[in-house]
Design an enzyme around this catalytic site. Sequence first.
Site, PDB file in Angstrom:
ATOM      1  N   ASP A   1      -4.471  -2.743  -2.603  1.00  0.00           N
ATOM      2  CA  ASP A   1      -5.689  -2.846  -1.801  1.00  0.00           C
ATOM      3  C   ASP A   1      -6.667  -1.815  -2.369  1.00  0.00           C
ATOM      4  O   ASP A   1      -6.513  -0.619  -2.124  1.00  0.00           O
ATOM      5  CB  ASP A   1      -5.387  -2.556  -0.328  1.00  0.00           C
ATOM      6  CG  ASP A   1      -6.627  -2.629   0.541  1.00  0.00           C
ATOM      7  OD1 ASP A   1      -7.470  -3.519   0.317  1.00  0.00           O
ATOM      8  OD2 ASP A   1      -6.756  -1.787   1.459  1.00  0.00           O
TER       9      ASP A   1
ATOM     10  N   GLU B   1      -6.430  -7.395  -4.126  1.00  0.00           N
ATOM     11  CA  GLU B   1      -7.340  -8.063  -3.197  1.00  0.00           C
ATOM     12  C   GLU B   1      -8.763  -7.989  -3.739  1.00  0.00           C
ATOM     13  O   GLU B   1      -9.183  -6.969  -4.283  1.00  0.00           O
ATOM     14  CB  GLU B   1      -7.257  -7.384  -1.825  1.00  0.00           C
ATOM     15  CG  GLU B   1      -8.005  -8.118  -0.742  1.00  0.00           C
ATOM     16  CD  GLU B   1      -7.723  -7.535   0.628  1.00  0.00           C
ATOM     17  OE1 GLU B   1      -7.130  -8.243   1.448  1.00  0.00           O
ATOM     18  OE2 GLU B   1      -8.095  -6.365   0.865  1.00  0.00           O
TER      19      GLU B   1
ATOM     20  N   ASP C   1      -4.233   0.948   4.735  1.00  0.00           N
ATOM     21  CA  ASP C   1      -4.454   0.495   3.357  1.00  0.00           C
ATOM     22  C   ASP C   1      -3.139   0.063   2.707  1.00  0.00           C
ATOM     23  O   ASP C   1      -3.098  -0.914   1.953  1.00  0.00           O
ATOM     24  CB  ASP C   1      -5.126   1.595   2.529  1.00  0.00           C
ATOM     25  CG  ASP C   1      -6.491   1.969   3.084  1.00  0.00           C
ATOM     26  OD1 ASP C   1      -7.335   1.062   3.226  1.00  0.00           O
ATOM     27  OD2 ASP C   1      -6.714   3.151   3.390  1.00  0.00           O
TER      28      ASP C   1
END
Length: 168
Positions: free
Chosen positions: A7, A66, A138
């Site tokens: 992430d 992502e 996260d």
Amino acid sequence: MRVLGIDPGLRNMGWGVIDVSGTRLAHVANGICHSDSGDLAHRLLSLHGQLTDVLARFQPDTAAVEHTFVNKDGVATLKLGQARGIALLVPAQAGLAVGEYAPNAVKKTVVGVGHAAKEQIQHMVRLHLPGVHLAGPDAADALAVAICHAHHVQSSGRLEAALARAAR
């Protein structure tokens, strides 16, 4: 198959590693790469070093990152894009294939709804990976990216096998 999910973030870059065997998922590790305030070059270098250490320690077979979203602050979006570049570069340097997924696709795969809240993502990650202790939101997002990638790799593998059988 061992999957690394990432992430991206400039201040906090979440990461999560899972093992996949058939339809079984097992948590390996998760954490956050931090970069303190300072000049951008040193922050990116710090993230690069930390993420390189994660890859060396856990030896994933594949990785997924992502996509970032564009917000109203153009400068912040550019900085986030540079951190995302590190997230893509490090696994690629290690010779890994790197999948990329939109946040809504990750949420849809893990939660079942494309606009899920962070709490819902954390809850579903805990259901998919019993006993996991999350290093933070996260890291939970990174594990969700890894779960999404595992699902898509398995689905594409089944599709390729079916197409190969049909071609015979």
